[in-house]
Scaffold this motif. Structure first.
Motif, PDB file in Angstrom:
ATOM      1  N   VAL A 102       0.843  -1.193   0.000  1.00 34.94           N
ATOM      2  CA  VAL A 102       0.000   0.000   0.000  1.00 34.94           C
ATOM      3  C   VAL A 102       0.879   1.244   0.000  1.00 34.94           C
ATOM      4  O   VAL A 102       1.916   1.282   0.669  1.00 34.94           O
ATOM      5  CB  VAL A 102      -0.933   0.001   1.234  1.00 34.94           C
ATOM      6  CG1 VAL A 102      -1.747   1.286   1.305  1.00 34.94           C
ATOM      7  CG2 VAL A 102      -1.856  -1.217   1.211  1.00 34.94           C
ATOM      8  N   ALA A 103       0.469   2.241  -0.766  1.00 31.37           N
ATOM      9  CA  ALA A 103       1.147   3.543  -0.779  1.00 31.37           C
ATOM     10  C   ALA A 103       0.250   4.576  -0.125  1.00 31.37           C
ATOM     11  O   ALA A 103      -0.955   4.634  -0.404  1.00 31.37           O
ATOM     12  CB  ALA A 103       1.478   3.956  -2.208  1.00 31.37           C
ATOM     13  N   ASP A 104       0.827   5.391   0.753  1.00 34.78           N
ATOM     14  CA  ASP A 104       0.093   6.469   1.407  1.00 34.78           C
ATOM     15  C   ASP A 104       0.224   7.720   0.546  1.00 34.78           C
ATOM     16  O   ASP A 104       1.282   8.370   0.515  1.00 34.78           O
ATOM     17  CB  ASP A 104       0.656   6.716   2.809  1.00 34.78           C
ATOM     18  CG  ASP A 104      -0.140   7.758   3.581  1.00 34.78           C
ATOM     19  OD1 ASP A 104      -0.989   8.431   2.972  1.00 34.78           O
ATOM     20  OD2 ASP A 104       0.096   7.893   4.798  1.00 34.78           O
ATOM     21  N   CYS A 105      -0.843   8.075  -0.151  1.00 35.29           N
ATOM     22  CA  CYS A 105      -0.795   9.199  -1.088  1.00 35.29           C
ATOM     23  C   CYS A 105      -0.782  10.550  -0.392  1.00 35.29           C
ATOM     24  O   CYS A 105      -0.634  11.587  -1.054  1.00 35.29           O
ATOM     25  CB  CYS A 105      -1.967   9.119  -2.056  1.00 35.29           C
ATOM     26  SG  CYS A 105      -1.923   7.677  -3.142  1.00 35.29           S
ATOM     27  N   THR A 114       5.029   7.128   0.670  1.00 37.78           N
ATOM     28  CA  THR A 114       5.400   6.250   1.777  1.00 37.78           C
ATOM     29  C   THR A 114       4.736   4.887   1.610  1.00 37.78           C
ATOM     30  O   THR A 114       3.547   4.799   1.312  1.00 37.78           O
ATOM     31  CB  THR A 114       4.983   6.877   3.118  1.00 37.78           C
ATOM     32  OG1 THR A 114       5.589   8.172   3.233  1.00 37.78           O
ATOM     33  CG2 THR A 114       5.424   6.007   4.287  1.00 37.78           C
ATOM     34  N   LYS A 115       5.513   3.828   1.794  1.00 38.07           N
ATOM     35  CA  LYS A 115       5.019   2.460   1.597  1.00 38.07           C
ATOM     36  C   LYS A 115       4.710   1.812   2.940  1.00 38.07           C
ATOM     37  O   LYS A 115       5.400   2.032   3.927  1.00 38.07           O
ATOM     38  CB  LYS A 115       6.064   1.620   0.855  1.00 38.07           C
ATOM     39  CG  LYS A 115       6.513   2.177  -0.494  1.00 38.07           C
ATOM     40  CD  LYS A 115       5.395   2.225  -1.503  1.00 38.07           C
ATOM     41  CE  LYS A 115       5.913   2.515  -2.917  1.00 38.07           C
ATOM     42  NZ  LYS A 115       6.620   3.789  -3.027  1.00 38.07           N
ATOM     43  N   LEU A 116       3.648   1.024   2.943  1.00 35.15           N
ATOM     44  CA  LEU A 116       3.324   0.223   4.109  1.00 35.15           C
ATOM     45  C   LEU A 116       2.681  -1.076   3.646  1.00 35.15           C
ATOM     46  O   LEU A 116       2.377  -1.247   2.462  1.00 35.15           O
ATOM     47  CB  LEU A 116       2.411   0.964   5.081  1.00 35.15           C
ATOM     48  CG  LEU A 116       1.044   1.448   4.589  1.00 35.15           C
ATOM     49  CD1 LEU A 116       0.067   1.499   5.769  1.00 35.15           C
ATOM     50  CD2 LEU A 116       1.164   2.858   3.989  1.00 35.15           C
ATOM     51  N   GLU A 117       2.489  -1.990   4.581  1.00 35.02           N
ATOM     52  CA  GLU A 117       1.878  -3.273   4.276  1.00 35.02           C
ATOM     53  C   GLU A 117       0.683  -3.481   5.200  1.00 35.02           C
ATOM     54  O   GLU A 117       0.779  -3.278   6.416  1.00 35.02           O
ATOM     55  CB  GLU A 117       2.893  -4.406   4.445  1.00 35.02           C
ATOM     56  CG  GLU A 117       2.384  -5.772   4.024  1.00 35.02           C
ATOM     57  CD  GLU A 117       3.473  -6.835   4.110  1.00 35.02           C
ATOM     58  OE1 GLU A 117       4.098  -7.146   3.070  1.00 35.02           O
ATOM     59  OE2 GLU A 117       3.678  -7.350   5.227  1.00 35.02           O
ATOM     60  N   ASN A 153      -5.727   8.070   2.586  1.00 35.55           N
ATOM     61  CA  ASN A 153      -5.642   8.085   1.121  1.00 35.55           C
ATOM     62  C   ASN A 153      -4.655   6.989   0.727  1.00 35.55           C
ATOM     63  O   ASN A 153      -3.555   7.255   0.249  1.00 35.55           O
ATOM     64  CB  ASN A 153      -5.185   9.454   0.619  1.00 35.55           C
ATOM     65  CG  ASN A 153      -5.414   9.623  -0.874  1.00 35.55           C
ATOM     66  OD1 ASN A 153      -5.982   8.757  -1.525  1.00 35.55           O
ATOM     67  ND2 ASN A 153      -4.953  10.733  -1.419  1.00 35.55           N
ATOM     68  N   LEU A 154      -5.058   5.767   0.974  1.00 38.44           N
ATOM     69  CA  LEU A 154      -4.183   4.605   0.817  1.00 38.44           C
ATOM     70  C   LEU A 154      -4.482   3.903  -0.501  1.00 38.44           C
ATOM     71  O   LEU A 154      -5.625   3.528  -0.771  1.00 38.44           O
ATOM     72  CB  LEU A 154      -4.386   3.632   1.991  1.00 38.44           C
ATOM     73  CG  LEU A 154      -4.166   4.216   3.385  1.00 38.44           C
ATOM     74  CD1 LEU A 154      -4.422   3.148   4.449  1.00 38.44           C
ATOM     75  CD2 LEU A 154      -2.748   4.781   3.519  1.00 38.44           C
ATOM     76  N   TYR A 155      -3.433   3.709  -1.285  1.00 36.97           N
ATOM     77  CA  TYR A 155      -3.553   3.151  -2.642  1.00 36.97           C
ATOM     78  C   TYR A 155      -2.877   1.784  -2.665  1.00 36.97           C
ATOM     79  O   TYR A 155      -1.662   1.680  -2.506  1.00 36.97           O
ATOM     80  CB  TYR A 155      -2.890   4.107  -3.627  1.00 36.97           C
ATOM     81  CG  TYR A 155      -3.250   3.919  -5.080  1.00 36.97           C
ATOM     82  CD1 TYR A 155      -4.155   2.956  -5.498  1.00 36.97           C
ATOM     83  CD2 TYR A 155      -2.676   4.739  -6.049  1.00 36.97           C
ATOM     84  CE1 TYR A 155      -4.479   2.814  -6.837  1.00 36.97           C
ATOM     85  CE2 TYR A 155      -2.991   4.611  -7.392  1.00 36.97           C
ATOM     86  CZ  TYR A 155      -3.898   3.642  -7.788  1.00 36.97           C
ATOM     87  OH  TYR A 155      -4.211   3.508  -9.114  1.00 36.97           O
TER      88      TYR A 155
END
Length: 422
Positions: A102-105, A114-117, A153-155
């Motif tokens: 997931v990318a935090d837009c 910023t990347k997260l899982e 706003n998670l993509y």
């Protein structure tokens, strides 16, 4: 001569290019939206010329259409599918609660989101909760000073769902994009592929970039509306700073101020956007959106991928030029090239060897390899691939780095060329 391919017969019917008197390599005035396009026309008019196109009606029979809910509306032509058209419950029943990227837009880190899982079902619940909160806010008095960037706003992007759940046939590669040397090799050898699913709420976005390796890409909307800004190769140079660095994000005002030639695409559901090699772009989700995407290359752009690979090696060598006297300097450069670019010279040669072996087997044996378990090439298509393989392999044998390296790359190229020049 075989007739033009029919929908569903699985034959990629390529014929020799017919070049008319007025058929010049000019950029289009606008990006065309096509329905009922033949494979042959797409190959020569768009992919071979490296021009973008929007192809309609590509996902009519995909299983993932069930990921959406058809909403009743008084005016069926009023709006694109809205946020609430995501079928969250169906998604949870079909796809396991696996970790997803997931990318935090709303947040950036070193010129990237910023990347997260997250676990998939948790992501869906956060998405659904955001939709419900927006709906309740829009129907009540709200504080106008609330900053919308404080909302999620998670993509979910770059998700290898097809590789992760190989038994779930949720989509079918459109015939136009079936000549895919990159994924043909990676899927066969069970390596990391370039097949992705993207899911994101309204206002999520992908930052300004060109695609990996200088590859082609295609993106099909399952639901929702995307806005693209996309520019021909070379126009991106107008936006670079004094150090040659591109911006993180663009908009029309910036492009107009820098006199950039660009195109705007408003992509609807059931449409595929073909992105040619080297076309920089940025994409916004205007509504809640789900899409299926591939990166790939083939005979049409293999020379561009090779040129990108060479340019990236030069950049690597320049970056560590102070270590040039160290032992195995070239091997170190190739290791760094793979880390930064994704592939190195050996990987590239191995891909050429793999595709050559498959196409030569098509010529000499009864076995017909199916691309994505659905398509096969006609004889001319196989011959054309082999001719392009010959040309790129000859180019490799003439490359100074390959000629002088101690990694025995020249010998492999010469062996491949011998097999191809029959």
């Amino acid at each position: 001569m075989a007739s033009e391919e029919r929908d569903g017969d699985g034959l990629l019917q390529l014929q020799p290019e017919e070049i008319g008197e007025n058929d010049r390599q000019l950029l289009p005035q606008e990006i065309q939206r096509c329905s009922g396009l033949s494979y042959n026309d797409f190959y020569w008019r768009y992919m071979h010329k490296n021009f973008p196109v929007i192809i309609t009606d590509v996902s009519n029979d995909w299983e993932c259409k069930q990921w959406t809910v058809v909403q009743e509306s008084r005016d069926l032509n009023s709006n694109p599918p809205s946020a609430s058209s995501i079928n969250f419950d169906y998604l949870k029943t079909k796809i396991t609660n696996c970790p997803v990227p997931v990318a935090d837009c709303n947040s950036s880190y070193f010129n990237s989101h910023t990347k997260l899982e997250l676990n998939f079902h948790d992501y869906l619940e956060r998405w659904r909760s955001g939709i419900e909160n927006q709906s309740s806010s829009s129907s009540a008095e709200v504080n106008s000073n609330v900053d919308p960037t404080t909302r999620d706003n998670l993509y979910l992007k770059d998700w290898h769902l097809a590789a992760q759940m190989p038994g779930y046939n949720f989509y079918k590669v459109p015939k136009y994009f079936a000549s895919d040397w990159l994924n043909e090799q990676l899927i066969d050898q069970k390596k990391d592929d370039y097949r992705f699913v993207y899911m994101g709420p309204k206002n999520s976005w992908t930052s300004y970039h060109s695609d990996v390796f200088g590859s082609f890409s295609w993106s099909t909307n399952i639901v929702g509306l995307k806005k693209w800004l996309i520019m021909p190769p070379g126009e991106e140079l107008k936006l670079n700073d004094r150090l040659g660095n591109p911006p993180f994000s663009i908009d029309e005002k910036m492009l107009d101020e820098h006199n950039v030639r660009y195109y705007t695409i408003n992509q609807r559901a059931n449409e595929a956007v073909f992105v040619p090699s080297g076309w920089f772009h940025q994409v916004w989700n205007i509504t809640d959106t789900i899409s299926v995407n591939h990166n790939w290359f083939n005979a049409c752009n293999i020379s561009m991928v090779w040129q990108n690979l060479r340019n990236n090696l030069k950049a690597v060598c320049k970056e560590i030029s102070d270590c040039q006297q160290m032992d195995n300097f070239e091997a170190h450069c190739q290791t760094m090239l793979r880390a930064s670019f994704g592939i190195n010279y050996l990987d590239f040669i191995e891909l050429l060897e793999f595709i050559a072996a498959r196409r030569l087997a098509e010529k000499t044996a009864a076995t017909k390899f199916l691309l994505f378990d659905s398509y096969r090439m006609n004889d001319y298509h196989v011959q054309y691939d082999l001719e392009c393989l010959r040309q790129i392999t000859r180019t490799l044998t003439e490359d100074p780095t390959i000629q002088r390296t101690a990694l025995q790359l020249e010998g492999r190229c010469q062996q491949l060329l011998t097999r191809l020049e029959f």
